[in-house]
Design a protein around this motif. Structure first.
Motif, mmCIF file in Angstrom:
data_model
loop_
_atom_site.group_PDB
_atom_site.id
_atom_site.type_symbol
_atom_site.label_atom_id
_atom_site.label_comp_id
_atom_site.label_asym_id
_atom_site.label_seq_id
_atom_site.Cartn_x
_atom_site.Cartn_y
_atom_site.Cartn_z
ATOM 1 N N ARG A 1 0.666 -1.132 -0.117
ATOM 2 C CA ARG A 1 0.027 0.087 0.073
ATOM 3 C C ARG A 1 0.737 1.103 -0.031
ATOM 4 O O ARG A 1 1.985 1.383 0.856
ATOM 5 C CB ARG A 1 -0.927 0.037 1.345
ATOM 6 C CG ARG A 1 -2.036 1.062 1.377
ATOM 7 C CD ARG A 1 -2.624 0.729 2.450
ATOM 8 N NE ARG A 1 -3.270 -0.449 2.530
ATOM 9 C CZ ARG A 1 -3.505 -0.959 3.790
ATOM 10 N NH1 ARG A 1 -3.479 -0.488 4.858
ATOM 11 N NH2 ARG A 1 -4.307 -2.281 3.968
ATOM 12 N N GLY A 2 0.537 2.163 -0.857
ATOM 13 C CA GLY A 2 1.435 3.296 -1.103
ATOM 14 C C GLY A 2 2.736 3.050 -2.158
ATOM 15 O O GLY A 2 3.303 4.183 -2.253
ATOM 16 N N GLY A 3 2.962 1.575 -2.515
ATOM 17 C CA GLY A 3 3.941 1.450 -3.427
ATOM 18 C C GLY A 3 3.758 1.710 -4.666
ATOM 19 O O GLY A 3 2.658 2.223 -5.085
ATOM 20 N N SER A 4 4.562 1.173 -5.506
ATOM 21 C CA SER A 4 4.481 1.164 -7.188
ATOM 22 C C SER A 4 4.635 -0.211 -7.953
ATOM 23 O O SER A 4 5.558 -1.284 -7.219
ATOM 24 C CB SER A 4 5.707 2.200 -7.519
ATOM 25 O OG SER A 4 5.389 3.486 -7.024
ATOM 26 N N LEU A 5 4.086 -0.182 -8.784
ATOM 27 C CA LEU A 5 4.438 -1.391 -9.921
ATOM 28 C C LEU A 5 4.124 -0.965 -11.162
ATOM 29 O O LEU A 5 3.411 0.037 -11.585
ATOM 30 C CB LEU A 5 3.223 -2.391 -9.474
ATOM 31 C CG LEU A 5 3.074 -3.291 -8.303
ATOM 32 C CD1 LEU A 5 1.930 -4.238 -8.006
ATOM 33 C CD2 LEU A 5 4.544 -4.182 -8.182
ATOM 34 N N ILE A 6 4.707 -1.688 -12.070
ATOM 35 C CA ILE A 6 4.687 -1.398 -13.438
ATOM 36 C C ILE A 6 4.203 -2.660 -14.086
ATOM 37 O O ILE A 6 4.487 -3.560 -13.873
ATOM 38 C CB ILE A 6 5.941 -0.802 -13.888
ATOM 39 C CG1 ILE A 6 5.578 -0.365 -15.398
ATOM 40 C CG2 ILE A 6 7.132 -1.822 -13.961
ATOM 41 C CD1 ILE A 6 6.635 0.764 -15.858
ATOM 42 N N LEU A 7 3.405 -2.384 -15.279
ATOM 43 C CA LEU A 7 2.932 -3.330 -16.113
ATOM 44 C C LEU A 7 3.232 -2.984 -17.466
ATOM 45 O O LEU A 7 3.270 -1.730 -17.906
ATOM 46 C CB LEU A 7 1.392 -3.690 -16.171
ATOM 47 C CG LEU A 7 0.757 -3.702 -14.690
ATOM 48 C CD1 LEU A 7 -0.717 -3.642 -14.878
ATOM 49 C CD2 LEU A 7 0.976 -5.338 -14.456
#
Length: 125
Positions: free
Chosen positions: A14-20
Motif C-alpha cells: 500500500r502506497g508503493g508502486s508497480l509497473i505493467l
C-alpha cells in the motif's frame, strides 16, 4: 489480427508502486487505441487508462494522479506505471488494443478489443 503479451504485476505494498508492460503486434490499423483494464473478483471488468496513436491519454477517475499510461515511439510497447497503490487496485489487469470510443478517448467497445493474458496485482499493507 493483433497479439498482446503482457508482463509485470505481482504484489505491491500500500502506497508503493508497480509497473505493467504490454507488447502488441499485428495489424496496426486494428490497434489505434491501447489500454489497460482491470477486473476484481465479483466485479465487472473496468477501463483503467488508454492511449491512442496521437499519444492522447484518458484515465478512470479512481486512478487519476496515481497511474500513468505511456507508449514507446514504435507504438508496439506500452506501460502502466502504478503509484500510491491502494487496496482497491488489487485486481487482474489486462492490456488491450483496438478501436477507440468516439469522443471519450477510451478503448472500446470491449467486444472489439484484443486482449493480453492478464496479470494479477495484489496490494497489501
Amino acid at each position: 489480427q493483433v497479439q498482446l503479451n503482457q508482463t509485470g504485476g505481482g504484489s505491491g505494498q500500500r502506497g508503493g508502486s508497480l509497473i505493467l508492460s504490454c507488447t502488441v503486434s499485428g495489424d496496426i490499423y486494428e490497434r489505434y487505441c491501447l489500454g489497460w483494464f482491470r477486473q476484481a473478483p465479483g466485479k465487472e471488468r473496468e477501463a483503467v487508462a488508454a492511449i491512442d496513436r496521437a499519444f492522447y491519454t484518458t484515465y478512470a477517475d479512481s486512478v487519476k494522479g496515481r497511474f500513468t499510461i505511456s507508449q514507446d515511439n514504435t507504438k508496439s510497447n506500452f506501460y502502466l506505471q502504478m503509484n500510491d497503490l491502494i487496496d482497491d487496485d488489487s485486481a487482474t489487469y489486462y492490456c488491450a488494443a483496438g478501436p477507440q470510443v468516439m469522443y471519450t478517448g477510451a478503448c472500446g467497445p470491449m467486444s472489439r478489443l484484443y486482449w493480453g493474458q492478464g496479470a494479477q496485482v495484489t496490494v497489501s499493507s
